[in-house]
Design a protein around this motif. Structure first.
Motif, PDB file in Angstrom:
ATOM      1  N   LEU A  18      -0.752  -1.139  -6.363  1.00  4.88           N
ATOM      2  CA  LEU A  18       0.532  -0.595  -5.971  1.00  4.88           C
ATOM      3  C   LEU A  18       1.450  -0.805  -7.156  1.00  4.88           C
ATOM      4  O   LEU A  18       1.587  -1.913  -7.658  1.00  4.88           O
ATOM      5  CB  LEU A  18       1.092  -1.329  -4.740  1.00  4.88           C
ATOM      6  CG  LEU A  18       0.410  -0.970  -3.431  1.00  4.88           C
ATOM      7  CD1 LEU A  18       0.971  -1.826  -2.320  1.00  4.88           C
ATOM      8  CD2 LEU A  18       0.616   0.490  -3.099  1.00  4.88           C
ATOM      9  N   LEU A  19       2.067   0.254  -7.612  1.00  4.17           N
ATOM     10  CA  LEU A  19       2.807   0.208  -8.858  1.00  4.17           C
ATOM     11  C   LEU A  19       4.244   0.659  -8.635  1.00  4.17           C
ATOM     12  O   LEU A  19       4.497   1.648  -7.970  1.00  4.17           O
ATOM     13  CB  LEU A  19       2.151   1.135  -9.895  1.00  4.17           C
ATOM     14  CG  LEU A  19       0.688   0.822 -10.211  1.00  4.17           C
ATOM     15  CD1 LEU A  19       0.051   2.009 -10.913  1.00  4.17           C
ATOM     16  CD2 LEU A  19       0.592  -0.405 -11.084  1.00  4.17           C
ATOM     17  N   ARG A  20       5.175  -0.092  -9.208  1.00  7.70           N
ATOM     18  CA  ARG A  20       6.566   0.315  -9.155  1.00  7.70           C
ATOM     19  C   ARG A  20       6.934   0.934 -10.491  1.00  7.70           C
ATOM     20  O   ARG A  20       6.838   0.304 -11.532  1.00  7.70           O
ATOM     21  CB  ARG A  20       7.476  -0.888  -8.873  1.00  7.70           C
ATOM     22  CG  ARG A  20       8.961  -0.546  -8.881  1.00  7.70           C
ATOM     23  CD  ARG A  20       9.777  -1.688  -8.290  1.00  7.70           C
ATOM     24  NE  ARG A  20       9.673  -2.889  -9.081  1.00  7.70           N
ATOM     25  CZ  ARG A  20      10.489  -3.213 -10.087  1.00  7.70           C
ATOM     26  NH1 ARG A  20      11.440  -2.385 -10.443  1.00  7.70           N
ATOM     27  NH2 ARG A  20      10.342  -4.354 -10.736  1.00  7.70           N
ATOM     28  N   LYS A 166       3.811 -12.274 -12.779  1.00  5.50           N
ATOM     29  CA  LYS A 166       4.360 -10.931 -12.685  1.00  5.50           C
ATOM     30  C   LYS A 166       3.739 -10.092 -13.800  1.00  5.50           C
ATOM     31  O   LYS A 166       3.825 -10.458 -14.974  1.00  5.50           O
ATOM     32  CB  LYS A 166       5.885 -10.955 -12.823  1.00  5.50           C
ATOM     33  CG  LYS A 166       6.600 -11.543 -11.612  1.00  5.50           C
ATOM     34  CD  LYS A 166       6.496 -10.599 -10.414  1.00  5.50           C
ATOM     35  CE  LYS A 166       7.350 -11.044  -9.256  1.00  5.50           C
ATOM     36  NZ  LYS A 166       7.311 -10.086  -8.131  1.00  5.50           N
ATOM     37  N   GLU A 243       5.116  -2.026 -12.525  1.00  7.94           N
ATOM     38  CA  GLU A 243       4.832  -3.396 -12.108  1.00  7.94           C
ATOM     39  C   GLU A 243       3.662  -3.392 -11.144  1.00  7.94           C
ATOM     40  O   GLU A 243       3.615  -2.577 -10.216  1.00  7.94           O
ATOM     41  CB  GLU A 243       6.046  -4.030 -11.436  1.00  7.94           C
ATOM     42  CG  GLU A 243       5.768  -5.458 -10.955  1.00  7.94           C
ATOM     43  CD  GLU A 243       6.937  -6.084 -10.212  1.00  7.94           C
ATOM     44  OE1 GLU A 243       8.028  -5.456 -10.178  1.00  7.94           O
ATOM     45  OE2 GLU A 243       6.767  -7.184  -9.661  1.00  7.94           O
ATOM     46  N   ALA A 245       1.654  -4.661  -8.062  1.00  4.72           N
ATOM     47  CA  ALA A 245       1.889  -5.403  -6.824  1.00  4.72           C
ATOM     48  C   ALA A 245       0.591  -5.973  -6.265  1.00  4.72           C
ATOM     49  O   ALA A 245       0.548  -7.112  -5.827  1.00  4.72           O
ATOM     50  CB  ALA A 245       2.561  -4.510  -5.781  1.00  4.72           C
ATOM     51  N   TYR A 246      -0.491  -5.183  -6.241  1.00  6.42           N
ATOM     52  CA  TYR A 246      -1.787  -5.637  -5.744  1.00  6.42           C
ATOM     53  C   TYR A 246      -2.889  -5.090  -6.635  1.00  6.42           C
ATOM     54  O   TYR A 246      -2.830  -3.957  -7.091  1.00  6.42           O
ATOM     55  CB  TYR A 246      -2.053  -5.145  -4.309  1.00  6.42           C
ATOM     56  CG  TYR A 246      -1.130  -5.707  -3.269  1.00  6.42           C
ATOM     57  CD1 TYR A 246       0.038  -5.026  -2.918  1.00  6.42           C
ATOM     58  CD2 TYR A 246      -1.410  -6.905  -2.637  1.00  6.42           C
ATOM     59  CE1 TYR A 246       0.889  -5.531  -1.968  1.00  6.42           C
ATOM     60  CE2 TYR A 246      -0.563  -7.421  -1.680  1.00  6.42           C
ATOM     61  CZ  TYR A 246       0.592  -6.739  -1.349  1.00  6.42           C
ATOM     62  OH  TYR A 246       1.439  -7.247  -0.411  1.00  6.42           O
ATOM     63  N   VAL A 327       5.125  -4.454   0.641  1.00  2.00           N
ATOM     64  CA  VAL A 327       5.679  -4.224  -0.695  1.00  2.00           C
ATOM     65  C   VAL A 327       7.194  -4.184  -0.600  1.00  2.00           C
ATOM     66  O   VAL A 327       7.766  -3.892   0.448  1.00  2.00           O
ATOM     67  CB  VAL A 327       5.170  -2.908  -1.309  1.00  2.00           C
ATOM     68  CG1 VAL A 327       3.673  -2.967  -1.555  1.00  2.00           C
ATOM     69  CG2 VAL A 327       5.534  -1.712  -0.435  1.00  2.00           C
ATOM     70  N   ASP A 328       7.847  -4.493  -1.709  1.00  2.33           N
ATOM     71  CA  ASP A 328       9.282  -4.382  -1.775  1.00  2.33           C
ATOM     72  C   ASP A 328       9.679  -2.925  -1.806  1.00  2.33           C
ATOM     73  O   ASP A 328       8.918  -2.064  -2.249  1.00  2.33           O
ATOM     74  CB  ASP A 328       9.829  -5.075  -3.034  1.00  2.33           C
ATOM     75  CG  ASP A 328       9.558  -6.574  -3.017  1.00  2.33           C
ATOM     76  OD1 ASP A 328       9.529  -7.139  -1.899  1.00  2.33           O
ATOM     77  OD2 ASP A 328       9.385  -7.161  -4.098  1.00  2.33           O
ATOM     78  N   PHE A 331       8.755   0.613  -4.367  1.00  2.00           N
ATOM     79  CA  PHE A 331       7.400   0.770  -4.855  1.00  2.00           C
ATOM     80  C   PHE A 331       6.823   2.098  -4.384  1.00  2.00           C
ATOM     81  O   PHE A 331       7.116   2.561  -3.287  1.00  2.00           O
ATOM     82  CB  PHE A 331       6.496  -0.362  -4.348  1.00  2.00           C
ATOM     83  CG  PHE A 331       6.569  -1.600  -5.176  1.00  2.00           C
ATOM     84  CD1 PHE A 331       5.620  -1.856  -6.165  1.00  2.00           C
ATOM     85  CD2 PHE A 331       7.587  -2.521  -4.996  1.00  2.00           C
ATOM     86  CE1 PHE A 331       5.682  -2.996  -6.924  1.00  2.00           C
ATOM     87  CE2 PHE A 331       7.660  -3.660  -5.753  1.00  2.00           C
ATOM     88  CZ  PHE A 331       6.702  -3.896  -6.731  1.00  2.00           C
TER      89      PHE A 331
END
Length: 336
Positions: A18-20, A166, A243, A245-246, A327-328, A331
Motif C-alpha cells: 500500500l503506497l501513499r 518508515k 511511502e 504501508a504494507y 491505513v491512514d 493512502f
C-alpha cells in the motif's frame, strides 16, 4: 482509520504494497548493485556490524559518502531501562541516535536514480535530556515531505512495538545535487524549547528502474502498473515519491532483509490480515524461471507460498480472498 478490502479469485500469491503518493520532478538509470547501498548508524562514529551480518557505517567513517550538518545536535544513547522491547533490539542501529531541538540534515552522495529511503526509530527508549512525549517533527527530502507532525512514541506504546521503520521510494535527479534528508522539530505542538527530532538509522538503497515505477522511453503508451479489478493502468513517474504501508508475504512466514540481499526489504506474514476461514497455506519448492519479470522483483522464497481455497467448495460457487488492512487517510492502493 480506513480499511481497504481486496477481492481476488483462486490461488493467490503476491507482494502486496500500500503506497501513499507524495508528489514533487523529470532518465533511465540502470540498477546499482547492493554494495552501493548505504546503511548509516546515526549518532555512532564508527562502522559496526548488525546481528544479521550487515555492515552499517558510522558518522565519521562514512565521511566520503555522507555528511552531516546540525549545530546543537547530540549523539545520544537510550537511557538504561527495564523495557524488554528496547533490550531485545539489535544494538546496530537502535542503541544510538542523533537528536536535536533544532533542525539537522544528513547529505548522501549517491548517483541519480530510484532509491529506497528507510528511517529507523527506537522510541521504546528514553534519551537523556529529551522527553519522550515531546518528539514531534517533520522529515523532508528535496521537494518531498516524508513525515509531517510525526511522533514515533505514541504508535509504539499503543501497539507494543519494538521499533518503527518508515520506508519511502523517490527519484534522485541527475542534476548534481546530493540527496539530503532534514529532520525538523515542530515548534507549535508543545513549548518550542522542548520539542525534538531524532533518528537511529538511515538506509539509502538503489532500486531497479521499473521495479515499482513505470519504465520510461520504451514507447509503450499503455505502460504502468495494473489497477486491481480494473483494465486501466496507473502511471508512476519520477515526480512521485511513495511511502510503504504494507509488504506482505501471502501465505508464508515473515521474511527479513536477510532474504533480500540486493535491496534489504522485509515482508510480514499476512495471517493477521486475511479474513477468510476457508483458506489453507500452499507451499511449493519449485524454482522460479524468470522471463519478463526481473529476479530483483522479490526473493524466490516469496513466490513459493500462497493461500488456496478449500477444495470442498462446489463448482461455480463464488470464490474470493479478502484482506483487511488499516491505513491512514491519504493512502491509495497498489498491488505489485
Amino acid at each position: 482509520m480506513k480499511f481497504t478490502q481486496l477481492p481476488f479469485p483462486t490461488t493467490f500469491f503476491l507482494l502486496l504494497l500500500l503506497l501513499r503518493s507524495i508528489t514533487g520532478d523529470n532518465s533511465d538509470v540502470e540498477y546499482d548493485d547492493p554494495q552501493h547501498a548505504i546503511a548509516l548508524n546515526c549518532g555512532f562514529l564508527h562502522n559496526s556490524t548488525a546481528i544479521d551480518g550487515r555492515q552499517w557505517v558510522g558518522e565519521t567513517d562514512s565521511a566520503s559518502i555522507t555528511s552531516f550538518h546540525g549545530p546543537g545536535s547530540k549523539s545520544v544513547a537510550p537511557s538504561s531501562s527495564n523495557d524488554h522491547r528496547s533490550q531485545s533490539l539489535d544494538p546496530t542501529p537502535y542503541m544510538t541516535a542523533r537528536a536535536s531541538q533544532s533542525s539537522f540534515t544528513y547529505t548522501f552522495h549517491v548517483g541519480s536514480g530510484y532509491k529506497f529511503i528507510r528511517l529507523h526509530f527506537n522510541p521504546a527508549a528514553s534519551y537523556s535530556a529529551f522527553k519522550r512525549s515531546t518528539a514531534f517533527f517533520t522529515v523532508k527530502s528535496g521537494p518531498y515531505t516524508l513525515l509531517n507532525n510525526f511522533t514515533a512514541f505514541l504508535p509504539v506504546d499503543s501497539r507494543s512495538l519494538k521499533s518503527i521503520v518508515k520506508e519511502f521510494t523517490l527519484y534522485v535527479p541527475d542534476d548534481g545535487i546530493p540527496l539530503s534528508i532534514t529532520f525538523s522539530p515542530l515548534k507549535a505542538i508543545v513549548p518550542w524549547d522542548e520539542t525534538f527530532a531524532f533518528v537511529n538509522g538511515i538506509e539509502v538503497v538503489p532500486m531497479p528502474t521499473g521495479l515499482y515505477y513505470t519504465m520510461e522511453g520504451d514507447g509503450n503508451a499503455d505502460a504502468g502498473a495494473y489497477v486491481v479489478g480494473q483494465k486501466c493502468r496507473f502511471y508512476l513517474g519520477r515526480d512521485t515519491a511513495m511511502e510503504m504501508a504494507y509488504r506482505l508475504n501471502v501465505g508464508g512466514i515473515k521474511l527479513s532483509s536477510v532474504h533480500d540481499p540486493s535491496m534489504f526489504r522485509e515482508w510480514t506474514d499476512d495471517s493477521n490480515h486475511i479474513i477468510e476461514s476457508t483458506v489453507f497455506p500452499n507451499i511449493s519448492t519449485n524454482k522460479i524461471k524468470y522471463t519478463k519479470t526481473s529476479k530483483d522483483s522479490a526473493p524466490q522464497i516469496l513466490y513459493q507460498s500462497s493461500w488456496s481455497m478449500n477444495r470442498s467448495l462446489q463448482d461455480g460457487e463464488g470464490v474470493s480472498f479478502t484482506w483487511k488492512l488499516p491505513v491512514d487517510s491519504g493512502f491509495s492502493l497498489s498491488g505489485i
